[in-house]
Write a protein that holds these residues in place. Structure first.
Motif, PDB file in Angstrom:
ATOM      1  N   GLN A   1     -43.028  -1.173 -19.437  1.00 35.23           N
ATOM      2  CA  GLN A   1     -42.627  -1.177 -20.845  1.00 35.23           C
ATOM      3  C   GLN A   1     -43.680  -1.842 -21.715  1.00 35.23           C
ATOM      4  OE1 GLN A   1     -38.426   0.188 -21.586  1.00 35.23           O
ATOM      5  NE2 GLN A   1     -40.372   0.248 -22.541  1.00 35.23           N
TER       6      GLN A   1
ATOM      7  N   ARG B   1     -42.768   3.194 -25.406  1.00 38.94           N
ATOM      8  CA  ARG B   1     -42.459   4.542 -25.898  1.00 38.94           C
ATOM      9  C   ARG B   1     -43.152   4.762 -27.237  1.00 38.94           C
ATOM     10  NH1 ARG B   1     -38.131   6.594 -29.010  1.00 38.94           N
ATOM     11  NH2 ARG B   1     -37.277   4.483 -29.124  1.00 38.94           N
TER      12      ARG B   1
ATOM     13  N   ASP C   1     -35.568   2.272 -23.474  1.00 37.17           N
ATOM     14  CA  ASP C   1     -36.995   2.556 -23.411  1.00 37.17           C
ATOM     15  C   ASP C   1     -37.603   2.021 -24.704  1.00 37.17           C
ATOM     16  OD1 ASP C   1     -39.506   3.442 -22.932  1.00 37.17           O
ATOM     17  OD2 ASP C   1     -39.015   5.574 -22.860  1.00 37.17           O
TER      18      ASP C   1
ATOM     19  N   ASN D   1     -33.160   5.359 -28.980  1.00 37.77           N
ATOM     20  CA  ASN D   1     -33.176   6.118 -27.725  1.00 37.77           C
ATOM     21  C   ASN D   1     -32.125   7.219 -27.738  1.00 37.77           C
ATOM     22  OD1 ASN D   1     -34.177   3.920 -24.973  1.00 37.77           O
ATOM     23  ND2 ASN D   1     -35.168   4.372 -26.904  1.00 37.77           N
TER      24      ASN D   1
ATOM     25  N   PRO E   1     -35.333   5.646 -19.962  1.00 35.50           N
ATOM     26  CA  PRO E   1     -35.912   5.420 -18.634  1.00 35.50           C
ATOM     27  C   PRO E   1     -35.000   6.028 -17.576  1.00 35.50           C
ATOM     28  CG  PRO E   1     -35.867   3.391 -19.921  1.00 35.50           C
ATOM     29  CD  PRO E   1     -35.030   4.393 -20.660  1.00 35.50           C
TER      30      PRO E   1
ATOM     31  N   TRP F   1     -44.220   6.973 -14.877  1.00 42.52           N
ATOM     32  CA  TRP F   1     -43.632   6.336 -16.054  1.00 42.52           C
ATOM     33  C   TRP F   1     -44.175   6.944 -17.342  1.00 42.52           C
ATOM     34  CZ3 TRP F   1     -39.820   3.829 -18.092  1.00 42.52           C
ATOM     35  CH2 TRP F   1     -39.973   3.198 -19.326  1.00 42.52           C
TER      36      TRP F   1
ATOM     37  N   ARG G   1     -41.229   9.051 -17.652  1.00 40.05           N
ATOM     38  CA  ARG G   1     -40.402   7.878 -17.927  1.00 40.05           C
ATOM     39  C   ARG G   1     -39.513   7.562 -16.726  1.00 40.05           C
ATOM     40  NH1 ARG G   1     -43.577   5.973 -21.427  1.00 40.05           N
ATOM     41  NH2 ARG G   1     -42.063   4.520 -22.331  1.00 40.05           N
TER      42      ARG G   1
END
Length: 700
Positions: free
Chosen positions: A53, A58, A272, A342, A349, A401, A405
């Motif tokens: 993160q 994001r 996220d 989100n 995630p 990731w 994600r």
């Protein structure tokens, strides 16, 4: 890149299987723990996910995002008075926000039952509540409901009220696993009934105190309750209810209208996080004074029409407003905004149910790779072999990731590889230690046997001469010409020489002289030569480092306090560049075509085994085409007649100077050896004699 000496030696003993057996047992135990007790690895796993993160948050375009934050900050409190405010002041702020026609407004604040002290002329008591209720009823506003896990609030008047209707797909009753609260605390009934929605302020930190989740649903008094973020989303989407999708008695997803959000069994959604500065945020002060929403940092106007607004506190000394997150401290309303964003983006995630099994398989496969490949790899490749799984894990986890994600726990397999590497080292160390003890015992037996029987000295001489390389043992190479000879003063001696190709373009060579003569010197010569060669074959190309390591290794087993003078070098056959190190040895002669012989000067250092940890340095000399290097022991320069006269370096220099430039290395060696024999005229040799000659013919 090299492994440390002890590590390289430990890995060298793995081929016989002890290290592999220990590593295989460690791998099996680790995989069982990884599958059966995942909580043991929770801390590194969570740290890895937070690093994902933090390093790769994001990405979002604030101009396209629907969420706007309005904060009651320090500037607002300075202008309007300290918190909590009178009802009429809060009503004015809500009027100003709703006048901009947002799609929904969420109040991430606790409204006390009674109105605080108000300014003269302001509405108080029921009138203040009515004013605030009128403001709230003018739009789609969600008020916060405070849960109480201890039942402290009880069920007083107005503390029971509706939440958004919830339908459960897959079960008749509310599924297990959701946080359950026996009681709640609501605003006064007139305010509570005026709100379009009611959101539970139930976001909680993980056990380590970090806020990573948005609580979408909980249970209050047996009733399914939406979290504040989910309820704001529902009003913005104009959905009449929420839906809980369950399986096996656990919540798997929460639906609002046509949207469906996967959740953990406790009804939470991992956030996220995006960079906080990517959110549009304005101060409540501008709305109260000018009914204008201006960016809190920068002053640019922010449009609220059709967007979702969260109102919260972010001021010093006003409750516990700051939350610890993977991206650093954030106000509580900012955490809510991250989660709500989100929901609108539909990006979360992901950690599939099969992730733990897949990660255990990664540990198993990479562990088996290390067990098979690391002991079999060449010394120079072992560091890369050991690091390859870690690099692969790190790159793979970051890729999954960044692109998908996916929260892939590569920290636990990396720990497993580390445990396996330690197991390999432990097994290898035990193997090498056993081999050393065995070799030491054999050496003692040979020493005692040689002392009992003089006749066995001849066998010792053959063994000693047999371990010395011969020029014909090298593959033919037009770039150099080499010859060497060692003549012990007795049946066995203490001089040594060595040469071999490190790779296709570099020639290692060394000449040494052990203090003393006879059996002790010959044994120490064998030990010194073997350890020097071992040090040179471990992937190291710095001759100074090789000599330093040889000094440490030879000094370790030296009960007789012997020492070795040594001249060692590495000749690059492509360029003629010679890296060398002189440890107390006589300077060699360099003979160039058309020039008189001259010594090769060196800063050098003491003989090996004299000074522990001496920092031997690498020195460099570039040879020209046709240059001949002649290295010898003091058995040449100190050759003695019966009258005690020494030959000396000047005589050796004259002998070399009279030789033709075109002579081969073999001819030079034989001529110099013959000159010594003529000088001593049959006298008993006073010392061992060793000559090594190398001529560089050019790059070919």
């Amino acid at each position: 890149m090299r492994l440390p000496t002890g590590v390289a030696e430990s890995l060298a003993g793995l081929g016989e299987g002890l290290g592999r057996r220990i590593a295989a047992l460690a791998l099996a135990m680790f995989v069982v723990l990884q599958l059966g007790a995942p909580a043991l690895f929770a801390v590194p796993r969570q740290a890895l996910f937070d690093a994902y993160q933090n390093l790769m948050p994001r990405l979002r375009d604030p101009r396209m995002a629907p969420v706007v934050i309005v904060t009651i900050d320090n500037a607002t409190l300075k202008a309007e008075g300290e918190w909590p405010w009178p009802r009429e002041r809060l009503a004015r702020l809500i009027d100003a926000i709703l006048a901009a026609h947002p799609a929904a407004l969420g109040l991430d604040i606790i409204l006390p039952r009674s109105s605080p002290q108000v300014s003269p002329g302001a509405e108080t008591g029921a009138a203040g509540d009515a004013a605030l209720a009128r403001a709230i009823s003018a739009g789609s506003v969600v008020v916060g409901v405070l849960p109480d896990s201890a039942g402290t609030f009880g069920s007083g008047p107005g503390d029971e009220g509706p939440f958004a209707p919830a339908m459960i797909a897959g079960a008749v009753d509310a599924p297990g696993g959701l946080p359950s609260y026996p009681s709640q605390r609501r605003s006064s009934p007139v305010i509570d009934l005026a709100a379009s929605g009611h959101g539970l302020l139930a976001n909680a930190a993980d056990p380590d105190g970090v806020f990573r989740r948005l609580q979408l649903v909980s249970v209050v008094g047996g009733q399914v309750a939406s979290g504040l973020g989910l309820e704001v989303y529902r009003l913005a989407a104009q959905a009449p209810a929420i839906t809980l999708y369950t399986a096996h008695g656990r919540t798997r997803a929460v639906g609002v209208g046509s949207s469906r959000f996967p959740v953990d069994p406790d009804g939470s959604l991992r956030i996220d996080f995006a960079a906080p500065e990517s959110f549009e945020e304005c101060s409540a002060e501008g709305l109260l004074r000018a009914r204008r929403c201006a960016a809190r940092f920068g002053g640019a106007p922010i449009a609220l029409d059709g967007r979702v607004v969260l109102l919260g506190l972010d001021a010093d000394g006003v409750g516990d407003t700051q939350r610890k997150t993977p991206l650093g401290p954030m106000a509580g309303v900012e955490v809510q905004a991250q989660g709500l964003d989100n929901l609108f983006a539909g990006q979360f995630p992901k950690r599939p149910a099969w992730a733990a099994l897949c990660e255990a398989m990664m540990t198993l496969v990479l562990g088996l790779f290390l067990i098979a490949a690391l002991p079999a790899a060449r010394p120079g490749w072992r560091p890369a072999t050991a690091l390859a799984p870690l690099i692969l894990l790190g790159a793979g986890g970051a890729f999954l990731w960044l692109r998908l994600r996916w929260l892939t726990d590569v920290a636990t397999p990396a720990i497993g590889c580390g445990v396996l590497f330690v197991a390999l080292l432990a097994g290898g160390l035990a193997q090498v230690d056993a081999q050393r003890r065995r070799l030491r015992r054999e050496l003692e037996i040979r020493r005692l046997s040689a002392a009992r029987a003089e006749g066995e000295l001849e066998a010792g001489r053959r063994i000693q001469m047999g371990i010395l390389p011969t020029p014909r043992g090298l593959a033919p190479d037009s770039r150099f010409d080499l010859d060497a000879v060692m003549v012990p003063a007795r049946q066995i001696g203490g001089d040594l020489y060595d040469f071999f190709m490190i790779d296709t373009d570099r020639l290692f060579f060394a000449v040494g002289d052990v203090s003393g003569k006879g059996l002790p010197a010959s044994l120490f010569m064998a030990l010194g030569k073997s350890l020097c060669k071992s040090c040179a074959l471990r992937g190291e190309t710095d001759i100074g480092a090789i000599v330093r390591r040889a000094n440490a290794e030879i000094s370790r087993d030296n009960p007789e306090m012997l020492f070795i003078t040594l001249f060692a070098g590495i000749l690059d056959l492509r360029t003629g560049e010679m890296d060398f190190c002189n440890a107390g040895h006589d300077a060699p002669f360099l003979v160039s075509p058309g020039l008189p012989p001259r010594a090769v000067p060196a800063e050098g250092g003491p003989p090996l085994c004299v000074v522990d940890d001496f920092p031997y340095l690498t020195e460099t000399r570039r040879l020209a085409e046709g240059d001949l290097l002649c290295i010898m022991t003091d058995g040449v320069t100190e050759a003695m007649t019966d009258a005690g006269e020494l030959m000396g370096r000047d005589a050796v220099e004259r002998v070399l100077g009279r030789m033709d430039d075109g002579l081969s290395a073999r001819d030079v060696t034989l001529d110099l050896q013959a000159a010594v024999a003529r000088f001593v005229a049959g006298a008993e040799p006073s010392d061992d004699l060793t000559i090594l000659t190398i001529r560089w013919n050019g790059p070919g």
